[in-house]
Design a protein around this motif. Structure first.
Motif, PDB file in Angstrom:
ATOM      1  N   ARG A  80       0.833  -1.201   0.000  1.00 54.92           N
ATOM      2  CA  ARG A  80       0.000   0.000   0.000  1.00 54.92           C
ATOM      3  C   ARG A  80       0.871   1.257   0.000  1.00 54.92           C
ATOM      4  O   ARG A  80       0.632   2.198  -0.760  1.00 54.92           O
ATOM      5  N   ARG A  81       1.909   1.258   0.833  1.00 49.94           N
ATOM      6  CA  ARG A  81       2.817   2.411   0.882  1.00 49.94           C
ATOM      7  C   ARG A  81       3.554   2.591  -0.438  1.00 49.94           C
ATOM      8  O   ARG A  81       3.746   3.712  -0.897  1.00 49.94           O
ATOM      9  N   ARG A  82       3.972   1.469  -1.058  1.00 48.50           N
ATOM     10  CA  ARG A  82       4.660   1.563  -2.345  1.00 48.50           C
ATOM     11  C   ARG A  82       3.747   2.173  -3.395  1.00 48.50           C
ATOM     12  O   ARG A  82       4.156   3.059  -4.146  1.00 48.50           O
ATOM     13  N   ARG A  83       2.475   1.735  -3.439  1.00 47.42           N
ATOM     14  CA  ARG A  83       1.525   2.298  -4.400  1.00 47.42           C
ATOM     15  C   ARG A  83       1.270   3.766  -4.119  1.00 47.42           C
ATOM     16  O   ARG A  83       1.155   4.576  -5.036  1.00 47.42           O
ATOM     17  N   GLU A  84       1.220   4.127  -2.829  1.00 46.02           N
ATOM     18  CA  GLU A  84       1.006   5.529  -2.452  1.00 46.02           C
ATOM     19  C   GLU A  84       2.177   6.387  -2.903  1.00 46.02           C
ATOM     20  O   GLU A  84       1.990   7.484  -3.439  1.00 46.02           O
ATOM     21  N   ILE A  85       3.387   5.894  -2.704  1.00 49.02           N
ATOM     22  CA  ILE A  85       4.580   6.639  -3.136  1.00 49.02           C
ATOM     23  C   ILE A  85       4.612   6.756  -4.653  1.00 49.02           C
ATOM     24  O   ILE A  85       4.894   7.823  -5.202  1.00 49.02           O
ATOM     25  N   ASP A  86       4.291   5.654  -5.338  1.00 44.25           N
ATOM     26  CA  ASP A  86       4.288   5.688  -6.800  1.00 44.25           C
ATOM     27  C   ASP A  86       3.235   6.644  -7.347  1.00 44.25           C
ATOM     28  O   ASP A  86       3.403   7.197  -8.433  1.00 44.25           O
ATOM     29  N   ALA A  87       2.144   6.841  -6.613  1.00 47.07           N
ATOM     30  CA  ALA A  87       1.064   7.717  -7.075  1.00 47.07           C
ATOM     31  C   ALA A  87       1.332   9.185  -6.761  1.00 47.07           C
ATOM     32  O   ALA A  87       0.637  10.064  -7.260  1.00 47.07           O
ATOM     33  N   THR A  88       2.335   9.477  -5.942  1.00 52.50           N
ATOM     34  CA  THR A  88       2.658  10.856  -5.586  1.00 52.50           C
ATOM     35  C   THR A  88       3.203  11.585  -6.804  1.00 52.50           C
ATOM     36  O   THR A  88       4.136  11.110  -7.452  1.00 52.50           O
ATOM     37  N   PRO A  89       2.609  12.743  -7.125  1.00 56.73           N
ATOM     38  CA  PRO A  89       3.115  13.485  -8.288  1.00 56.73           C
ATOM     39  C   PRO A  89       4.548  13.948  -8.066  1.00 56.73           C
ATOM     40  O   PRO A  89       4.949  14.264  -6.954  1.00 56.73           O
ATOM     41  N   ARG A  90       5.281  13.974  -9.118  1.00 54.73           N
ATOM     42  CA  ARG A  90       6.671  14.420  -9.048  1.00 54.73           C
ATOM     43  C   ARG A  90       6.709  15.941  -8.979  1.00 54.73           C
ATOM     44  O   ARG A  90       5.822  16.615  -9.491  1.00 54.73           O
ATOM     45  N   LEU A  91       7.762  16.472  -8.367  1.00 52.67           N
ATOM     46  CA  LEU A  91       7.891  17.919  -8.258  1.00 52.67           C
ATOM     47  C   LEU A  91       8.051  18.577  -9.617  1.00 52.67           C
ATOM     48  O   LEU A  91       7.605  19.681  -9.835  1.00 52.67           O
ATOM     49  N   SER A  92       8.685  17.901 -10.530  1.00 49.82           N
ATOM     50  CA  SER A  92       8.893  18.450 -11.861  1.00 49.82           C
ATOM     51  C   SER A  92       8.426  17.434 -12.897  1.00 49.82           C
ATOM     52  O   SER A  92       9.167  16.524 -13.250  1.00 49.82           O
ATOM     53  N   PRO A  93       7.199  17.610 -13.400  1.00 41.45           N
ATOM     54  CA  PRO A  93       6.685  16.633 -14.355  1.00 41.45           C
ATOM     55  C   PRO A  93       7.180  16.858 -15.783  1.00 41.45           C
ATOM     56  O   PRO A  93       6.641  16.299 -16.711  1.00 41.45           O
ATOM     57  N   THR A  94       8.207  17.677 -15.940  1.00 41.10           N
ATOM     58  CA  THR A  94       8.705  17.969 -17.274  1.00 41.10           C
ATOM     59  C   THR A  94       9.296  16.717 -17.904  1.00 41.10           C
ATOM     60  O   THR A  94      10.209  16.120 -17.348  1.00 41.10           O
ATOM     61  N   PRO A  95       8.802  16.324 -19.050  1.00 37.32           N
ATOM     62  CA  PRO A  95       9.388  15.165 -19.732  1.00 37.32           C
ATOM     63  C   PRO A  95      10.825  15.456 -20.143  1.00 37.32           C
ATOM     64  O   PRO A  95      11.173  16.598 -20.451  1.00 37.32           O
ATOM     65  N   ALA A  96      11.646  14.451 -20.149  1.00 38.30           N
ATOM     66  CA  ALA A  96      13.064  14.628 -20.478  1.00 38.30           C
ATOM     67  C   ALA A  96      13.239  15.212 -21.878  1.00 38.30           C
ATOM     68  O   ALA A  96      14.170  15.959 -22.138  1.00 38.30           O
ATOM     69  N   SER A  97      12.360  14.902 -22.778  1.00 38.34           N
ATOM     70  CA  SER A  97      12.516  15.384 -24.155  1.00 38.34           C
ATOM     71  C   SER A  97      12.320  16.887 -24.277  1.00 38.34           C
ATOM     72  O   SER A  97      12.721  17.502 -25.251  1.00 38.34           O
ATOM     73  N   SER A  98      11.705  17.544 -23.279  1.00 34.52           N
ATOM     74  CA  SER A  98      11.441  18.980 -23.390  1.00 34.52           C
ATOM     75  C   SER A  98      12.372  19.818 -22.516  1.00 34.52           C
ATOM     76  O   SER A  98      12.104  20.983 -22.293  1.00 34.52           O
ATOM     77  N   VAL A  99      13.450  19.243 -22.050  1.00 35.76           N
ATOM     78  CA  VAL A  99      14.395  19.987 -21.217  1.00 35.76           C
ATOM     79  C   VAL A  99      14.987  21.166 -21.995  1.00 35.76           C
ATOM     80  O   VAL A  99      15.116  22.272 -21.468  1.00 35.76           O
ATOM     81  N   ARG A 100      15.316  20.950 -23.252  1.00 37.05           N
ATOM     82  CA  ARG A 100      15.876  22.035 -24.059  1.00 37.05           C
ATOM     83  C   ARG A 100      14.872  23.188 -24.178  1.00 37.05           C
ATOM     84  O   ARG A 100      15.235  24.354 -24.044  1.00 37.05           O
TER      85      ARG A 100
END
Length: 118
Positions: A80-100
């Protein structure tokens, strides 16, 4: 020492396992500690009192069942804790392809800010 056997139900298997373990420990010389690891279908639990003559086989089976239940509850909580952690939004949802693109936006913003301060 592995003790194998076949039983009709899980509880019967636990009962048979305790009886066999006690018989084995009674015939083998050497010290046995009161805390013994048991395995049934790849599940390990630790219970105390397996060789305690004051405890009945049913008492030991109840302890084993309680230990399995506690381990299952702990596994469920970890999952349950693992699923909760996995569901937590990331601080920076920027996809790697749009870093430039993101860096270009930052440069543009800094350029504008610097011009206004000058």
């Amino acid at each position: 020492m592995p003790l194998a056997g076949r039983s009709q139900t899980h509880e019967a298997a636990l009962h048979d396992m305790v009886v066999k373990a006690r018989a084995y420990m009674a015939q083998e010389p050497g010290p046995f500690i009161d805390r013994t690891a048991l395995r049934v279908n790849r599940n390990y639990v630790r219970v105390q009192g397996i060789i305690d003559p004051e405890l009945s086989v049913d008492d030991i089976v109840a302890r084993i069942t309680a230990a399995y239940d506690a381990e299952a509850a702990a596994d469920a909580e970890r999952e349950r804790r693992r699923r909760e952690i996995d569901a937590t939004p990331r601080l920076s949802p920027t996809p790697a392809s749009s870093v430039r693109e993101a860096w270009n936006d930052i440069e543009s913003w800094l350029t504008i800010v610097c011009r206004h301060r000058s």
